[in-house]
Design an enzyme around this catalytic site. Structure first.
Site, PDB file in Angstrom:
ATOM      1  N   HIS A  21       0.872  -1.170   0.000  1.00  0.00           N
ATOM      2  CA  HIS A  21       0.000   0.000   0.000  1.00  0.00           C
ATOM      3  C   HIS A  21       0.908   1.218   0.000  1.00  0.00           C
ATOM      4  CE1 HIS A  21      -3.397   2.564   0.515  1.00  0.00           C
ATOM      5  NE2 HIS A  21      -2.938   3.066   1.649  1.00  0.00           N
ATOM      6  N   HIS A  33      -3.559   9.250   1.462  1.00  0.00           N
ATOM      7  CA  HIS A  33      -3.534   8.045   0.637  1.00  0.00           C
ATOM      8  C   HIS A  33      -4.900   7.775   0.039  1.00  0.00           C
ATOM      9  CE1 HIS A  33      -5.138   5.157   3.897  1.00  0.00           C
ATOM     10  NE2 HIS A  33      -5.097   6.342   4.454  1.00  0.00           N
ATOM     11  N   CYS A 108      -3.515   2.956  -5.383  1.00  0.00           N
ATOM     12  CA  CYS A 108      -2.864   3.863  -4.435  1.00  0.00           C
ATOM     13  C   CYS A 108      -1.456   4.248  -4.879  1.00  0.00           C
ATOM     14  CB  CYS A 108      -2.836   3.249  -3.041  1.00  0.00           C
ATOM     15  SG  CYS A 108      -2.003   1.641  -2.957  1.00  0.00           S
TER      16      CYS A 108
END
Length: 161
Positions: A21, A33, A108
């Site tokens: 991530h 994010h 992301c």
């Protein structure tokens, strides 16, 4: 909590095991994010059926949890990063927005690399796709043949996804 050696505008890579991530450090131990509604800890490569993500501003350790984390400005060798104040301002202006999300084209990692470099790229998607379309023997041949073959390979399969 362990301090992280990050500067505003740095990319933060969080190892979730099967995927990474990505978040953008904005200072004050906070990150911005792109996350998916079904995953409060960040977007997942397993989220193939999700088409909307939300931009969040959170304390870094709330996002990281118990996972491994590092600063990884992975494309600095390839692209000139924007000035840090511009990166942070743009990231903060997007907090709360819902954005189109796609595991392969708008995840992301694409989100943070676009903020830092103005170029949305995802290396983990490229690696995933290469492992699907190229058999292991083919990968060994490319690696063993040297840079000339890798350049030819890049021409046919650009690493920007």
């Amino acid at each position: 909590l362990t301090p992280i050696d990050a500067k505003p505008g740095d990319l933060i890579e969080i190892d979730r095991g099967m995927y990474q991530h990505w978040a953008l450090y904005i200072g004050g131990m906070e990150v911005v994010h792109l996350t998916t509604p079904s995953d409060s800890s960040g977007s997942s490569l397993m989220a193939l059926d999700i088409d909307v993500g939300q931009v969040k501003r959170e304390k870094i350790w709330e996002v990281v949890g118990n996972d491994n984390v590092k600063v990884n400005n992975l494309l600095d060798y390839k692209h000139q990063p924007h000035e840090s104040y511009i990166i942070v301002k743009e990231a903060c202006s997007m907090v709360g927005l819902e954005l189109p999300y796609s595991t392969f084209t708008r995840n992301c990692e694409h989100f943070v690399t676009d903020l830092r470099y103005g170029k949305p790229e995802s290396r983990q998607v490229v690696i995933c796709l290469l492992s699907i379309i190229m058999p292991p023997a083919g990968i060994r041949i490319v690696v063993l043949k040297g840079p000339q073959k890798i350049n030819v390979f890049k021409t046919h399969y650009p690493l920007t996804v």
